[in-house]
Each structure stands twice: as C-alpha cells, then as structure tokens.
Design an enzyme around this catalytic site. Structure first.
Site, PDB file in Angstrom:
ATOM      1  N   SER A   1       0.827  -1.193   0.000  1.00 66.53           N
ATOM      2  CA  SER A   1       0.000   0.000   0.000  1.00 66.53           C
ATOM      3  C   SER A   1       0.868   1.253   0.000  1.00 66.53           C
ATOM      4  CB  SER A   1      -0.973  -0.040   1.183  1.00 66.53           C
ATOM      5  OG  SER A   1      -2.029   0.874   1.005  1.00 66.53           O
TER       6      SER A   1
ATOM      7  N   ASP B   1      -5.303  -3.598  -2.852  1.00 66.12           N
ATOM      8  CA  ASP B   1      -4.317  -3.326  -1.801  1.00 66.12           C
ATOM      9  C   ASP B   1      -3.719  -4.603  -1.206  1.00 66.12           C
ATOM     10  OD1 ASP B   1      -3.244  -2.672   0.879  1.00 66.12           O
ATOM     11  OD2 ASP B   1      -4.159  -0.712   0.553  1.00 66.12           O
TER      12      ASP B   1
END
Length: 269
Positions: free
Chosen positions: A38, A152
């Site tokens: 991320s 993610d």
C-alpha cells in the site's frame, strides 16, 4: 551482509515511513533492499530511487482541501476514487518506468481478488505495481493487469517481510503501522467510519501476527498512529515526526545486530 526494510500499509499513517527512513539515513544506515504494501510501496519506491527528501517536501505541503484532488473522485462502480494521482506522483518524483531501473531491489505487494492470492512485483512497470498495491478495496478502483484484478496488498500481507528474505536480506526491519494498540491509542469518541477503519486494522493486525510467526523480522517498529485516519494526508508533519522518533529508539538495536553479523563474518570458517 544485506539489510532490508519492509514498509507496511496504513493510508496517511504511511507518512511515518518517511520519518523512519530519514532517521536511519541520518544515523548512517542505508537499506540494501525495500518492500512495501500500500502506501509502504509508494514510500519504498521513492526511497529505492533515492528521492525520499522530495516526497517529504511534497507531503508537508498537503492541506485538508487538497485531499479530494489527491484521491480523484470517480463513478462508484468499482471504487469511490481512481487513485491515478499515485502514478502522476511517482512520475513527478521518480520518473522511472521499470522497477529494475531503481537504485536497489524493490518489491510491491498487491492481492489478486480473482485468485485470492498475493501478487509480488519485483520487476516490470513501477507505476502499475505501486498503484495496484495501494488500491484499497471499496475506496480505490482495482487495477486490471494481465488478467488479474488487483487490490491493496494489505488484504493478505500488511507488512511484506517474506519477500525480503527471498531477495537475500540477512537482517530485516519491519515497520508495522497498524498493530500498536497502546493505552494512548484507545478510542473514546468514534463514528461509523472510525469503527469500519478500526475493524480493518484489527483484521490486518491479526494477519501481521501470523505473517511474523511464519517469517519473523529481526526488528519491528510500531509507531502509535491509531489517532491518524486513513485519509489524514494533511497531517504529514506530525506523522513524519512520530516515525522519526520511534526509529531513533530502534537504531541502537539495529546497530548492535549489524555489529554481531560483522563480527561473525570476520571469524574464520
């Protein structure tokens, strides 16, 4: 001997990575390789390119009114925001097309929701890798790539330690932005959004524990950032400082480990 650092996810909490890496650099410690999930992938890519001060300068200029521009609102069929700003930011700061052209080995972790498995990028398009790693489900539009639907990396691997071992790291430092539940971080006033965010943190905290049991890092840095919300990008200065302070506490232990490894290398076989 090679040392690596794994940078975890956490939205705006990830500005703490800037402070962590800056503190290590100030102490004369440079990492040979870096992995990220991320926002950890974004900061890690910039660090690998040797451009971290540029990212710090930009992060200090964000204001609350800038957040909609950063996110890129879109039609909410697959996500509320496009996340395309990530690629524009990388091109502005790093301006490197391929991961292989960075100054050191780098890995970004995403998740293919079609196959329910992690996807680790160590080569190929840098922008695609980082964008996919940052595509928070429901918030940002997933990234379509080679038949995969990528979101993610924190969905399955919040702090990517294992890939650094696979890349040959002898010592691994993990920066976990989500697992510090000290008394200072307990919520007393909260909204529905806060509950959703905290629930996600609890799930990723448990995933991180499992991951660390399977492949333990040598040092874990866990700044207390529960009071920082995922979109608090306007709080860059204070978040960076939290990262810097907690890294300074960890520096003596890393130097001790480096000394132990160096002495071991000097001994005759």
């Amino acid at each position: 001997m090679k040392i690596g650092i794994a940078l975890g996810g956490g939205g705006a909490k990830g500005f703490a990575h800037i402070g962590v890496l800056g503190a290590f650099s100030a102490a004369g410690i440079e990492f040979d390789m870096v992995s990220g999930t991320s926002i950890g992938a974004l900061v890690g890519a910039v660090y690998a390119a040797g451009k971290l001060p540029h990212l710090e300068d930009i992060s200090l200029r964000y204001r609350f009114k800038d957040i909609p521009f950063l996110l890129g609102p879109t039609w909410p069929a697959r996500g509320l925001f496009s996340g395309n700003y990530v690629e524009r930011l990388l091109n502005k700061i790093v301006n490197i097309e391929k991961i292989e052209d960075l100054g050191k080995p780098f890995a970004a972790v995403a998740v293919d929701v079609n196959r329910a498995e992690t996807v680790t990028f160590t080569s190929g398009s840098l922008c695609t890798a980082v964008h996919a790693s940052m595509a928070i489900p429901g918030l940002f539009t997933p990234v379509l790539h080679d038949g995969m639907l990528l979101v993610d990396g924190g969905v399955l691997e919040p702090v990517p330690v294992k890939v650094l071992r696979e890349l040959g790291a002898d010592i691994v430092v993990a920066v976990d932005l989500l697992s510090n539940f000290s008394e200072d971080c307990v919520m007393s006033d909260f909204s529905i959004v806060d509950i959703v965010q905290r629930s996600s943190i609890v799930a990723q905290k448990r995933l991180t524990e499992y991951s660390f049991d399977e492949c333990p890092p040598d040092i874990v840095i866990s700044p207390c950032l529960l009071h920082v919300k995922v979109l608090d990008f306007h709080r860059g200065r204070s978040i960076i400082e939290v990262g810097r302070q907690v890294a300074e506490i960890a520096i003596p232990e890393l130097k001790r480990l480096l000394s132990v490894y160096e002495r071991g290398a000097e001994r005759p076989a």
